[in-house]
Design an enzyme around this catalytic site. Structure first.
Site, PDB file in Angstrom:
ATOM      1  N   HIS A  28     -19.305 -55.402  24.836  1.00 51.93           N
ATOM      2  CA  HIS A  28     -19.738 -54.167  25.509  1.00 51.93           C
ATOM      3  C   HIS A  28     -18.728 -53.050  25.255  1.00 51.93           C
ATOM      4  O   HIS A  28     -19.109 -51.911  24.956  1.00 51.93           O
ATOM      5  CB  HIS A  28     -19.835 -54.366  27.026  1.00 51.93           C
ATOM      6  CG  HIS A  28     -20.913 -55.277  27.480  1.00 51.93           C
ATOM      7  ND1 HIS A  28     -20.675 -56.316  28.343  1.00 51.93           N
ATOM      8  CD2 HIS A  28     -22.245 -55.298  27.210  1.00 51.93           C
ATOM      9  CE1 HIS A  28     -21.817 -56.941  28.591  1.00 51.93           C
ATOM     10  NE2 HIS A  28     -22.786 -56.343  27.913  1.00 51.93           N
ATOM     11  N   LYS A  52     -32.227 -61.597  35.959  1.00 51.02           N
ATOM     12  CA  LYS A  52     -30.874 -62.142  35.828  1.00 51.02           C
ATOM     13  C   LYS A  52     -30.309 -62.475  37.203  1.00 51.02           C
ATOM     14  O   LYS A  52     -30.670 -61.868  38.202  1.00 51.02           O
ATOM     15  CB  LYS A  52     -29.957 -61.140  35.121  1.00 51.02           C
ATOM     16  CG  LYS A  52     -30.342 -60.897  33.671  1.00 51.02           C
ATOM     17  CD  LYS A  52     -29.358 -60.000  32.995  1.00 51.02           C
ATOM     18  CE  LYS A  52     -29.729 -59.779  31.537  1.00 51.02           C
ATOM     19  NZ  LYS A  52     -28.760 -58.939  30.841  1.00 51.02           N
ATOM     20  N   ARG A 103     -26.543 -58.058  18.510  1.00 50.61           N
ATOM     21  CA  ARG A 103     -25.688 -59.155  18.062  1.00 50.61           C
ATOM     22  C   ARG A 103     -26.360 -59.969  16.965  1.00 50.61           C
ATOM     23  O   ARG A 103     -25.723 -60.381  16.020  1.00 50.61           O
ATOM     24  CB  ARG A 103     -25.347 -60.081  19.229  1.00 50.61           C
ATOM     25  CG  ARG A 103     -24.506 -59.421  20.289  1.00 50.61           C
ATOM     26  CD  ARG A 103     -24.386 -60.322  21.473  1.00 50.61           C
ATOM     27  NE  ARG A 103     -25.736 -60.578  21.985  1.00 50.61           N
ATOM     28  CZ  ARG A 103     -26.026 -60.957  23.201  1.00 50.61           C
ATOM     29  NH1 ARG A 103     -25.072 -61.172  24.051  1.00 50.61           N
ATOM     30  NH2 ARG A 103     -27.275 -61.144  23.581  1.00 50.61           N
ATOM     31  N   SER A 141     -22.640 -62.010  28.100  1.00 53.48           N
ATOM     32  CA  SER A 141     -22.214 -62.156  29.495  1.00 53.48           C
ATOM     33  C   SER A 141     -22.681 -63.475  30.096  1.00 53.48           C
ATOM     34  O   SER A 141     -21.943 -64.138  30.818  1.00 53.48           O
ATOM     35  CB  SER A 141     -22.734 -60.997  30.346  1.00 53.48           C
ATOM     36  OG  SER A 141     -22.130 -59.794  29.964  1.00 53.48           O
TER      37      SER A 141
END
Length: 179
Positions: A28, A52, A103, A141
């Site tokens: 990040h 989440k 990514r 994360s």
């Protein structure tokens, strides 16, 4: 400042980098550092995501992101919390750009679909994708939290201060396993 605000007579380019940042990772921070070079003002939009399960509250995440930004010393970045459609939030901020990090191919497929939906909602706001630095591509994360919850070392994935925050929270929650 809104999009029509000026800096020495020119229109400012405002970008939004949205995410849950639970926790904020070195990946990040790489995207923030690089994204801040592309706009006059970069707003880090810390949001909630109903799909989440956050480790930290929105207020804790915003404070952590602010601390990390201050540590980096990037002057044109600010942190704002939001709980709304991204495009509505971006419009309220006067943004003309959404910054997203990629990514892997799986990220691209999801982000491509999201960018298409966002364009349908507001075609005046562009989405730009920044590829994660090669050495940071595997960091997520979710995986950082899993590693920490099982007692693994996350030092290669987050800053030292964030590592301590996560360790403290894991100690409060209890580790999931010994191996």
């Amino acid at each position: 400042m809104a999009l029509n605000d000026t800096d020495e007579g020119r229109t400012l380019r405002i970008g939004v980098y949205p995410g849950t940042f639970d926790p904020i990772t070195l990946g990040h921070l790489d995207i923030i550092r690089r994204g801040a070079k592309l706009v006059d003002r970069l707003i880090i939009g810390v949001t909630t995501n109903p799909s989440k399960n956050p480790m930290f509250t929105p207020e804790e995440r915003m404070a952590t992101v602010r601390r990390e930004i201050d540590t980096l010393g990037i002057p044109n970045v600010e942190v704002v919390g939001f709980n709304a459609l991204l495009m509505k939030f971006a419009r309220r901020q006067g943004a003309s750009v959404i910054v997203r990090g990629l990514r892997a191919v799986a990220d691209f497929e999801y982000e491509y679909q999201m960018a298409g939906m966002n364009q349908q909602l507001d075609n005046e706001i562009e989405t730009i994708f920044l590829m994660a630095d090669v050495c940071l591509q595997p960091i997520a994360s979710k995986l950082v939290k899993e590693i920490a919850l099982f007692g693994g070392d996350i030092a290669d994935f987050v800053s030292p201060a964030v590592r301590q925050d996560v360790i403290r929270r894991v100690d409060e929650l209890g580790r999931l396993g010994e191996y």
